[in-house]
Structures are given as structure tokens and as C-alpha cells.
Design a protein around this motif. Sequence first.
Motif, mmCIF file in Angstrom:
data_model
loop_
_atom_site.group_PDB
_atom_site.id
_atom_site.type_symbol
_atom_site.label_atom_id
_atom_site.label_comp_id
_atom_site.label_asym_id
_atom_site.label_seq_id
_atom_site.Cartn_x
_atom_site.Cartn_y
_atom_site.Cartn_z
ATOM 1 N N ILE A 158 30.500 23.690 65.875
ATOM 2 C CA ILE A 158 31.564 24.542 66.399
ATOM 3 C C ILE A 158 32.700 24.481 65.389
ATOM 4 C CG2 ILE A 158 33.053 25.050 68.358
ATOM 5 C CD1 ILE A 158 30.087 25.134 69.040
ATOM 6 N N LEU A 159 33.054 25.645 64.828
ATOM 7 C CA LEU A 159 33.872 25.679 63.620
ATOM 8 C C LEU A 159 35.269 26.241 63.874
ATOM 9 C CD1 LEU A 159 31.006 27.044 61.405
ATOM 10 C CD2 LEU A 159 31.834 24.687 61.469
ATOM 11 N N ALA A 235 28.619 18.836 65.911
ATOM 12 C CA ALA A 235 29.668 18.574 64.919
ATOM 13 C C ALA A 235 30.795 19.573 65.164
ATOM 14 C CB ALA A 235 29.123 18.724 63.502
ATOM 15 N N PHE A 236 31.992 19.064 65.322
ATOM 16 C CA PHE A 236 33.116 19.912 65.719
ATOM 17 C C PHE A 236 34.334 19.613 64.861
ATOM 18 C CE2 PHE A 236 37.108 20.209 68.138
ATOM 19 C CZ PHE A 236 37.108 21.536 68.514
ATOM 20 N N THR A 237 35.048 20.668 64.475
ATOM 21 C CA THR A 237 36.368 20.528 63.873
ATOM 22 C C THR A 237 37.330 21.406 64.654
ATOM 23 O OG1 THR A 237 35.539 20.066 61.646
ATOM 24 C CG2 THR A 237 37.796 20.881 61.819
ATOM 25 N N GLY A 238 38.454 20.821 65.067
ATOM 26 C CA GLY A 238 39.436 21.580 65.826
ATOM 27 C C GLY A 238 40.452 20.658 66.452
ATOM 28 N N SER A 239 41.108 21.144 67.485
ATOM 29 C CA SER A 239 42.167 20.369 68.124
ATOM 30 C C SER A 239 41.587 19.183 68.881
ATOM 31 C CB SER A 239 42.954 21.261 69.092
ATOM 32 O OG SER A 239 42.178 21.554 70.248
ATOM 33 N N THR A 240 42.438 18.179 69.094
ATOM 34 C CA THR A 240 41.999 16.979 69.799
ATOM 35 C C THR A 240 41.611 17.296 71.242
ATOM 36 O OG1 THR A 240 43.337 15.553 68.386
ATOM 37 C CG2 THR A 240 42.707 14.674 70.529
ATOM 38 N N ALA A 241 42.398 18.132 71.910
ATOM 39 C CA ALA A 241 42.095 18.462 73.305
ATOM 40 C C ALA A 241 40.743 19.147 73.424
ATOM 41 C CB ALA A 241 43.194 19.353 73.883
ATOM 42 N N VAL A 246 34.587 19.089 74.095
ATOM 43 C CA VAL A 246 33.288 19.229 73.435
ATOM 44 C C VAL A 246 32.489 17.938 73.570
ATOM 45 C CG1 VAL A 246 32.185 19.428 71.164
ATOM 46 C CG2 VAL A 246 33.980 21.042 71.827
ATOM 47 N N ALA A 247 33.140 16.808 73.346
ATOM 48 C CA ALA A 247 32.442 15.522 73.444
ATOM 49 C C ALA A 247 31.915 15.282 74.857
ATOM 50 C CB ALA A 247 33.386 14.395 73.032
ATOM 51 N N GLN A 248 32.717 15.637 75.854
ATOM 52 C CA GLN A 248 32.280 15.445 77.239
ATOM 53 C C GLN A 248 31.066 16.308 77.553
ATOM 54 O OE1 GLN A 248 36.035 16.348 79.107
ATOM 55 N NE2 GLN A 248 36.609 14.189 79.305
ATOM 56 N N THR A 258 30.052 14.282 65.979
ATOM 57 C CA THR A 258 31.038 14.017 64.940
ATOM 58 C C THR A 258 32.220 14.927 65.242
ATOM 59 O OG1 THR A 258 29.396 13.466 63.240
ATOM 60 C CG2 THR A 258 31.571 14.109 62.482
ATOM 61 N N LEU A 259 33.406 14.351 65.339
ATOM 62 C CA LEU A 259 34.606 15.110 65.683
ATOM 63 C C LEU A 259 35.645 14.911 64.590
ATOM 64 C CD1 LEU A 259 34.990 14.058 69.441
ATOM 65 C CD2 LEU A 259 33.797 16.071 68.544
ATOM 66 N N GLU A 260 36.047 16.014 63.945
ATOM 67 C CA GLU A 260 37.165 15.977 63.001
ATOM 68 C C GLU A 260 38.292 16.740 63.667
ATOM 69 O OE1 GLU A 260 39.879 16.989 60.848
ATOM 70 O OE2 GLU A 260 38.544 18.195 59.589
ATOM 71 N N LEU A 261 39.327 16.010 64.106
ATOM 72 C CA LEU A 261 40.298 16.579 65.039
ATOM 73 C C LEU A 261 41.686 16.706 64.411
ATOM 74 C CD1 LEU A 261 39.085 14.611 68.204
ATOM 75 C CD2 LEU A 261 38.339 16.852 67.368
ATOM 76 N N GLY A 262 42.705 16.708 65.258
ATOM 77 C CA GLY A 262 44.048 17.030 64.807
ATOM 78 C C GLY A 262 44.698 15.932 63.987
ATOM 79 N N GLY A 263 45.867 16.266 63.467
ATOM 80 C CA GLY A 263 46.625 15.311 62.684
ATOM 81 C C GLY A 263 48.118 15.585 62.768
ATOM 82 N N LYS A 264 48.884 14.569 62.498
ATOM 83 C CA LYS A 264 50.336 14.691 62.350
ATOM 84 C C LYS A 264 50.719 13.772 61.203
ATOM 85 C CE LYS A 264 54.123 16.594 63.779
ATOM 86 N NZ LYS A 264 54.270 18.058 63.658
#
Length: 498
Positions: A158-159, A235-241, A246-248, A258-264
Amino acid sequence: MSQMTGAVAPHLKHPELYIGGQWEQAAGGKRFDTENPYTGKTWARIADAAPSDVDRAVNAARAALDGPWGSMPGSQRARLMIRLAELIERDLEAIAAVETADNGKLIKDSRWQVTLIAEWFRYFAGLADKIEGRVVQDANPAMFVYTRREPIGVVAAILPWNAPLLLLTFKLAPALAAGCAFVAKPSEFTPASALALAERFHEAGFPPGVFNVLPSSSRETSAALVKHPGVDKVAFTGSTATGIAVAQSAVSHLARITLELGGKSPQLVFEDADVDAAVNGVLAGIFGGTGQVCHAGSRAFVQRSIYQAVLDGVVARAKTIKMGDPALVETEMGPIATAPQFAKVQEILGQAVQEGATVACGGGADDGLGGYFIRPTVLTDVKAEDAVMRGEVFGPVVCMVPFDTEEEGIAMANDTPYGLASGLWSRDVQRVHRVAKRLKAGTVWVNTYRRFAPNVPFGGMKASGIGRENGIDAVLEYTEQKAVWIELTPQSRDPFRV
């Protein structure tokens, strides 16, 4: 699209679903528009996959695993991946034009990223025949024990919309090297470049079903893909929420994730840093890519003795950034990629001012350019608890804050639920190693920012994700480990006698 300098006009030959090596219409024949964020106008109409199309794509991927792809040795997979890299390089201009039209990314950035993805496929091609197990010593000499790494199976990706093709490649290249089959669901805002890649994938000669693309405007389609029992890994990249949701869904049938999520991400600038270099680093970290990157350096903490000098340098350069048509090579910053994100950034900026922030430059939309443009924005007088300091803005907005001691700077940098990346600016080598160890982030850039390579792992700590992309470890993320026990003596023991 406006007239482009030094770039070809965007064209998508196959705006359909790519399933089982064929270009297919969506169930019901539906289509949706994809918009150029610079002009605000539709530039392509794309087949709109329905949940019922998910079965077809997952079944095609499973058939590839059960067929020629599953029995293909790594050396042959590598040859196909290298051929794909050659086709990407051959068609660099055409692919870059599609990415810029769909996403609003600067044409020079699109060209750079297309060049990178060819390197990514070559690097992971080199690992395709080097996936190995190991022999394990057992206490019983009559037992021979070894492990083997096998493809995890069907991967669903999911991109996001911010770097569609590059972030697809971060997942697809190691998955192919591992021997997996793949179903990609690109963002509804930027579906075109995944289809452009599928055209070259088809020409490269991969077996049908190895790579499938399901563009869709429907969240139900994404949900159906993640929940599909035939999917072995998501495999997902996007917001943490969204990543948590997606993980659930994936865990409902125990799919790996594999989750590549948000950052600050923080930029931490010490008084012994090269001021000019630090100014350039802060600028690159937040205004490169219009701030629409998960690793954006959106919080800049600067030691007080040089704070004003760095602030003045960042503000002066930010005011001169040339915004406009991303297809022109002289443009330095393009538009926000989507209308909803454009509205969100303006809302966040309004709230920041209400909470007491001072706008040193920028501060809102640029109405003179059309499209979705936010002026490069520098905020001061922000507090740690302000919304603009806590949540992802995903736009060209940086908060600049002074600090006094090393300990205080580290504490400020780590005061975030995220942990994706960080920047560290200092010419003191002892401080560099001391501080890098204490920063809670998956990547620490020292006296540089926004550097990537296919052989260097990338991913987050804390709320910034699970797992790593890139590097040798990324291939292992797409494998399962199996243990094999072999009795070396000719007879087995009676289980009821000691």
C-alpha cells in the motif's frame, strides 16, 4: 500541462489494471481522474479497481509462485531485474515526466529518483542468488541441522503519494530478490508511475503474475487487499494512524508487516557547526520535496550562540526560493501534491499562529501561482506542546528553536513520539559520536541530510514504523526461515524407550 523545458510530455500508454501480465479493465469498467497538482486539472483517467479485482490479482501472484517464478533460481531473477533497470534507464525521461505530472515533484527530482530506482534494482539483483541458510551444530552428533530462507509469498504493498515510484521500489526490489510475488496498490492521488513501471516490467519478460498493479480510488479496495487471506506480507508507507489500521487488518490473518510511517525529525545544530553548511542542511531537510517527505527536518534546534545567524540565513534563502511549474528545470519548489493536503497545511499554519508562533517568513498559500502552493515557511516562538511541533505537517514548514546545552538539545530532539530520522551538525568528532548514539531515530545524518543508498537500511523507531527497507536486511524481511533436522543414523529410536 504547461510547456516543459528539457522534459518530454507525460504519456501513460496503459491506464488500466495490470494483472497476471495483462492490461485489464476494472470490474464494472469504472475509471477515476488523476490530477496534475500544478494545474489542478485532470491529465489522465485510470481504471478504478474494485474489491472484486483483488482476488484476481492475488490469485495471479499465487499462480506465479506456484509456477515458473517460484522455481526460478536467483541468478535468473537477477537477470530479469537487471533488464528492468536497463529499461528504466532507457525511458528515464518518459517515466520522470509521468511522475512530475501526477505528483507535482520537480522534474529534476523525478529524474534523480528514476535514476535511483535503476540502481536499486541492480543492487538487489546482486543479492538474489546470495540468500543463504546456515548449518547449526546440535548436541547429538547423529543430527544434521540446517536453516534455509524461503520467499515469504505474496506481498501486498500500500503506497503513498509523496514519492510513489521510489517508495514502491524500496519494497518491490528486495521482494523480487527474495523470490516473492507482488501486488501494488498505489495512492489514488498518484497511480500513474506504478503503471509506467509495469509497462517496463512487462517488456523485461518477467513471468505473468509476478508484479500486479491495482490503481483504485476506493479505500475498500485497499482494505480488501490487506485483509485477503492469500496475502502473506503487507508493506506499507504512510501516516502512523493509517499504518496502525493496516497492521490491525493484516494481523487478522497473521500476515507479516513492514511499516514505514510518519516522522517529526529534528535537526540539531551545535555552536561549533559550519553555519553556512547548517543553513543549507536545514533548507534541504524541509524545503526539498516541498516538505512532503516522511523524514523532513521539520524541527530545527540551534545552539543559542549561533541561533540568530542560522535563523537569518534560513529565512533569507527561503524568501528567494523559486516556486512554479515543476516541469521547468529552474523551479526550486513545486506544489503540494493533493488538494486535501494543501488544505491541511493551511489549517495547521493557522492553528500555529493562534498558539503564539511567529511567522519569520511564508505562512500560507501563494495565490499568485495557481495550483496548491504553500510559501516556504519558518516559524519561531513555538512551544514543545504546540500542534505544529507535535504532529506531521507534511509541507514546507520548519519550526526553529534555540537551546543552550548539549543535554538540553538532545532532550528537545527526542521529545517526539516519532523516531524516523535526524540531522546533527557539528565539527567536534567526539560530540558527533556521543550525540548520534543518544538520538532516538532510525537514521542520523551528520553534516548532511536526505542521503539514501540501496545498501543502507532505512526505517523508524517508536511511532515511525516496524522493520527496515533497503540493505541486506530488507531482503530478509521478505523471507521466512525454516529449520531442517536430519537423522544421520539408519534407524530411528523407539520413542517409548530411553
